[in-house]
Design a protein around this motif. Structure first.
Motif, mmCIF file in Angstrom:
data_model
loop_
_atom_site.group_PDB
_atom_site.id
_atom_site.type_symbol
_atom_site.label_atom_id
_atom_site.label_comp_id
_atom_site.label_asym_id
_atom_site.label_seq_id
_atom_site.Cartn_x
_atom_site.Cartn_y
_atom_site.Cartn_z
ATOM 1 N N LEU A 45 1.843 6.498 -4.221
ATOM 2 C CA LEU A 45 1.992 7.938 -3.167
ATOM 3 C C LEU A 45 2.266 9.034 -4.049
ATOM 4 N N TYR A 46 1.363 10.010 -4.216
ATOM 5 C CA TYR A 46 1.561 11.164 -4.793
ATOM 6 C C TYR A 46 1.934 12.442 -3.946
ATOM 7 N N ILE A 60 10.241 2.895 2.687
ATOM 8 C CA ILE A 60 8.774 2.135 2.747
ATOM 9 C C ILE A 60 8.819 0.830 2.278
ATOM 10 N N LYS A 61 8.456 -0.038 3.358
ATOM 11 C CA LYS A 61 8.359 -1.700 2.953
ATOM 12 C C LYS A 61 7.120 -1.919 2.200
ATOM 13 N N ARG A 62 7.118 -1.921 1.117
ATOM 14 C CA ARG A 62 5.921 -1.820 0.166
ATOM 15 C C ARG A 62 4.993 -3.191 0.576
ATOM 16 N N GLN A 121 -3.219 7.878 -4.999
ATOM 17 C CA GLN A 121 -4.191 8.181 -6.275
ATOM 18 C C GLN A 121 -3.403 7.081 -7.295
ATOM 19 N N GLY A 122 -4.072 6.622 -8.598
ATOM 20 C CA GLY A 122 -3.778 5.503 -9.224
ATOM 21 C C GLY A 122 -2.494 5.780 -10.203
ATOM 22 N N TRP A 123 -1.778 4.667 -10.359
ATOM 23 C CA TRP A 123 -0.894 4.439 -11.389
ATOM 24 C C TRP A 123 -1.012 3.330 -12.106
ATOM 25 N N PRO A 132 4.763 4.104 -6.613
ATOM 26 C CA PRO A 132 3.570 3.022 -6.973
ATOM 27 C C PRO A 132 3.920 2.092 -5.543
ATOM 28 N N GLN A 133 2.925 1.804 -4.979
ATOM 29 C CA GLN A 133 2.939 1.031 -3.818
ATOM 30 C C GLN A 133 2.413 -0.654 -4.042
ATOM 31 N N TYR A 134 1.498 -0.582 -5.118
ATOM 32 C CA TYR A 134 1.313 -2.098 -5.296
ATOM 33 C C TYR A 134 0.545 -2.118 -6.641
ATOM 34 N N GLU A 135 0.369 -3.263 -7.354
ATOM 35 C CA GLU A 135 -0.550 -3.398 -8.526
ATOM 36 C C GLU A 135 -1.493 -4.261 -7.825
ATOM 37 N N ARG A 136 -2.749 -3.762 -8.283
ATOM 38 C CA ARG A 136 -3.855 -4.536 -7.681
ATOM 39 C C ARG A 136 -4.323 -5.719 -8.517
#
Lengths: 359, 592
Positions: B308-309, B331-333, B461-463, B543-547
């Motif tokens: 989340l930017y 935020i509960k990721r 956007q990406g991290w 960061p929300q998650y790693e894909r």
């Protein structure tokens, strides 16, 4: 004074003659229609040129986005790669790009692809268009033929079980999008029930088949085109059926049909010579317009079946913002629709003499 | 039972008839063609999108080429591939290499006796020519290289102008092209370089254009496979065995069949059990169908994901770090991750700015212990907000001390179902917390320009980065979508910040740049640790998650030998160093 008269009269005569010629041209129905068609194509080509450039993102930005999303490249690295791979000058003023485009277009040059540099757009279209013409063209004529026969039958036996069944069926098919039918065919006939070898049927021909006028090649091409054709026919036949039914029903109520019956003509003669010929007239225009749209292919159907065609290349061009290829595809579609329309206008007079008299 | 069978036969007949509306008799002929081609021998079936000629071509330097993604490494082989978990390399066209810090030189010893598929010998000329053309194309490695020298036929010296450990990866992962095809172009590059021309000169641009438009008629490879040019269709192509390759003997498969298409068109083929491995991003529902069929689904980490930017120019209320820390707690990721990609989304535990899998390789346990994990804690989040002077209005929405009501949009591409689901989950949770958030859907092509130009309030956007060095992750986190990138204001986050964990003000931009410089990896680790602590405290983005991949890999149809779950090879990024390719090359994957 006397000697001067002829000299003075010459330009006036020339002007008058030019004016007369121009007027004759303007009064000529065919010339007027051709002029209008050319003007339409220019207008659409111009709009297309500017609209594609108003789309968000240019080819380089699209490529950068792809590299970042797919390979998680850092922006700077992706930008370096993209900038080096695209030898295009996007900073050139748009009006200069436009005049360059028009100049080349006048010479029949649609430019070169941005994504596949150095490859002429015309060569791409030539490579892909025949497959679309074959697949969508055959589909159209099957769909049209089937539609008018079923539509006429529905009208002749209106109120019967056949009429109700086919009307419901036609309405249903008319309302389902073609990509949904395509997916249903693949998922159910191919994957779930394993009735069709959908994996082998993908594409426009099998690996190892050499193009040529051989039975093997023709059958292979038909094998691969079967599902796209089926999809196209299934999703368009309903429209032809319903239109033909409405047209035939209206024709059946015409006075001349009643008069023919009163004269004691056979049903067969009335249906073919009186009803059929007149009922099909409204569909004629629709058919010629549809022929024009054949060139545009069927974007989604071709993509789903991975069928070689202008639709596939258009999808690829749009996603990569390949401006020249997009322009080329749109121009071909536009030109074909416009010329099909023109053809319809010109031929309609021969098909229906009343129109000729009206002119 | 009899009646059922009869019905089934009738149904088959009816549908079969419909399916063959125009090509009724055609079925038998292509079956013969298929038998002649592709199905014979031991094949590995994959999927990758490609374009056929005239749009597709064999110039591996130009866009639109037929490089075929991860499978490219089996054709024009690179010098080596990397084992991410072991921090070691699989030698391919190179056999040994070392860095000489004093001479700022990275020296590579090449495989001897290797041949190209056209019969010519592989050697240092191919490597140096490849890098010359990469110089013309402005490849990033040339930011750090001064020149490339070839002391003998099998040795290449890369002399660095700006010594950095990242050169090793840039060089070793380079796919080497044949001089028999590209040698003349490399000579032309040498000529203009020797003539003192630079990248902005007309000569340079003209040559670059010529190289881009060059269309070799065939492919020449060092690897065990090459494209079967005569049998390509838009539906599939085959890579056939290159018997002259040094790697041919260890690879068990005779051919690789690649089905063309993106996720929607490839899905039915996977479901039909015709694909042995695919990297496409399949939605959770499709993944369930794979599992129902008994397919194994591999989940390799991509070392990147969505974050989340914030746009600091448009959201002054977000400027205090306490507010962002509060948001991270609110935020509960897990919710967003599950909604987006199910098991293929892994919320970050350490919030270090780079993948959790790399944290212990770059930070000491003591440093790791200092990282705030930002666990879900609404009360803690409220306390951080009130501590920063924020109050809730009568409508339950937070208001900043300057009077800014915290009501925002989060922008997300409509076409990416995973990101849309994530944005929705974030919006709901933030709204419940008191930051009223609505999801703004845009078309995916708008995302990059809008983010660059700062046309957003919040954006997904990406991290992270698909590179084993965390420097690249911090570039993505702090630089890519920020002012220093130079393409627009982006998130407009000032990179000079006061960081309590580091005891004062730091220049994050300078730290990111320095983190990849030099040949002292310990010094780099120290900088990376500092960056991680700073990022963890400041949370410029969250960061929300790693894909993770959700790659179907059904076993037993054509392929056997997949390693067990938890094997270190599956820590490889599926795109950067494909484990499938490495497992084929070392002979682990076998044909049935």
């Amino acid at each position: 004074m006397v000697a001067a008269s002829p000299t003075l009269a010459k330009p006036a005569d020339a002007r008058a003659s030019l004016f007369e010629g121009w007027r004759a041209l303007a009064d000529n129905y065919v010339a007027r229609r051709i002029g209008k068609a050319v003007l339409t194509i220019w207008a659409v080509a111009t709009m297309t040129f500017f609209l594609v450039r108003l789309m968000p993102g240019n080819p380089v930005e699209q490529f950068i986005g792809q590299l970042i999303a797919q390979y998680q490249l850092p922006y700077a690295e992706a930008r370096d790669q993209a900038a080096s791979l695209f030898a295009i000058d996007l900073d050139q003023p748009v009006y200069l790009q436009y005049f360059s485009f028009l100049g080349k277009l006048a010479q029949g040059d649609l430019g070169t692809s941005i994504k596949s540099q150095g490859v002429k757009v015309t060569s791409i279209i030539v490579a892909f268009l025949p497959w679309t013409l074959f697949c969508v063209g055959i589909s159209l004529f099957i769909s049209f033929g089937l539609g008018i026969i079923l539509g006429a039958l529905m009208a002749y036996w209106r109120g019967s079980v056949l009429d109700y069944s086919l009307t419901t069926f036609g309405s249903l098919l008319h309302s389902i999008p073609n990509y949904l039918i395509a997916m249903i065919l693949i998922i159910f006939l191919g994957v779930r029930w394993e009735l069709l070898p959908v994996v082998k049927m993908r594409g426009s021909m099998s690996p190892g088949i050499q193009p040529g006028f051989t039975l093997v090649f023709v059958l292979d091409v038909l094998f691969h085109a079967a599902l796209p054709i089926l999809t196209y026919v299934v999703t368009t036949v309903g429209t032809w059926m319903l239109t033909m039914k409405a047209s035939t029903t209206a024709t059946l109520e015409e006075d001349y049909v009643n008069f023919a019956r009163a004269k004691g003509l056979t049903d067969g003669r009335i249906r073919t010579a009186y009803v059929g010929r007149n009922a099909i007239l409204p569909l004629f225009t629709q058919l010629t317009l549809s022929i024009g749209f054949v060139f545009g292919g069927s974007v989604l159907i071709e993509s789903i079946f991975v069928y070689r065609g202008i639709g596939t290349i258009l999808v690829s061009a749009v996603s990569g913002r390949d401006y020249p290829v997009m322009q080329g595809c749109f121009l071909i579609t536009t030109a074909s629709v416009v010329f099909a329309n023109l053809l319809a206008d010109l031929l309609y007079g021969y098909v229906d003499p009343r129109v000729r008299v009206g002119q | 039972m009899i009646q059922d069978n009869t019905l089934a036969v009738r149904r088959r007949q009816a549908i079969g008839l419909a399916g063959a509306v125009l090509g009724a008799a055609a079925g038998a002929v292509p079956a013969t063609a298929s038998a002649q081609y592709g199905m014979a021998g031991k094949s590995f079936n994959g999927a990758w999108p490609f374009d056929l000629p005239p749009t597709g071509h064999y110039n591996s330097y130009a866009t639109g080429n037929l490089n075929l993604g991860i499978y490219y490494d089996l054709m024009e082989m690179p010098l080596a591939m990397y084992y991410w978990a072991k921090d070691s390399w699989m030698p391919l066209m190179a056999t040994a290499w070392e860095t000489n810090a004093e001479k700022a030189t990275f020296q590579v010893k090449l495989r001897q006796g290797a041949k190209w598929s056209d019969g010519s010998s592989f050697g240092s000329k191919d490597v140096v020519n490849t890098f010359m053309i990469q110089k013309l194309l402005n490849n990033v490695v040339w930011r750090y290289l001064d020149r490339v020298e070839t002391p003998d036929d099998y040795t290449v010296n890369f002399i660095m102008s700006k010594p950095t450990t990242t050169v090793e990866r840039y060089v070793l992962r380079m796919n080497i092209r044949p001089s028999s095809i590209y040698g003349e172009w490399a000579n032309k590059v040498r000529d203009i370089v020797n003539a003192g021309k630079t990248a902005d000169s007309d000569e340079w641009k003209a040559l670059r254009k010529d190289v881009s438009e060059f269309r070799p008629k065939s492919q020449v490879v060092t690897g065990p496979f090459m494209i079967d040019q005569k049998n390509m269709t838009e539906a599939q192509l085959s890579l056939v065995k290159n018997a002259s390759s040094w790697a041919a003997k260890t690879v068990s498969f005779d051919s690789i069949i690649l089905y063309n298409g993106e996720t929607p068109t490839v899905t039915p083929i996977v479901l039909s059990k015709e694909v042995d491995y695919a990297t496409h991003g399949f939605p959770p529902a499709t993944e369930k169908a794979f599992k129902d069929l008994g397919f194994r689904v591999l989940r390799p980490p991509t070392y990147a994901g969505p974050a989340l930017y914030f746009n600091y120019a448009k959201m002054p209320a977000i400027a205090p770090k306490a507010v962002r820390q509060a948001i991270a707690h609110a935020i509960k990721r897990d919710i967003g991750a599950a909604a987006a990609l199910g098991e293929s989304a892994e919320p970050p535990k350490f919030m270090a700015g780079f993948s959790d899998r790399l944290v212990d390789k770059w930070m000491t346990p003591d440093q790791i212990g200092k990282l705030n994990k930002y666990e879900y804690n609404l009360a803690g989040a409220e306390a951080l907000m009130t501590g920063a002077g924020y109050k809730k209005g009568s409508d339950g929405v937070w208001v900043s001390p300057d009077g800014e009501r915290m009501e925002y949009e989060v922008t997300v591409p409509a076409e990416y179902a995973d990101n849309s689901a994530l944005a929705q989950a974030i919006a709901e949770q933030l709204t419940a917390f008191g930051i009223k958030t609505t999801v703004r859907l845009i078309t995916f092509t708008q995302l990059t320009p809008d983010t660059q130009q700062g046309n957003f309030q919040m954006v997904i956007q990406g991290w992270g980065s698909g590179n084993p060095h965390p420097h690249f992750a911090f570039v993505a986190d702090l630089v890519t979508w920020n002012t220093p990138a130079g393409a627009g204001p982006g998130m407009a986050y000032p990179l000079i910040q006061k960081v309590d964990a580091l005891g004062g003000e730091v220049d994050l931009d300078a730290m990111v740049t320095a983190s990849a410089q030099g040949l002292d990896k310990d010094a780099q680790k120290e900088l990376i640790s500092k960056l991680a602590l700073a990022y963890n405290e400041l949370l410029p983005n969250i960061p929300q998650y790693e894909r993770l991949g959700n790659n179907p890999a059904p076993e037993g149809f054509r392929v056997k030998g997949w390693p067990a779950v938890g094997d270190p090879i599956f820590d490889n990024s599926p795109y950067a160093d494909s484990f499938v390719i490495m497992l084929m090359l070392d002979g682990t994957l076998q044909s049935v």
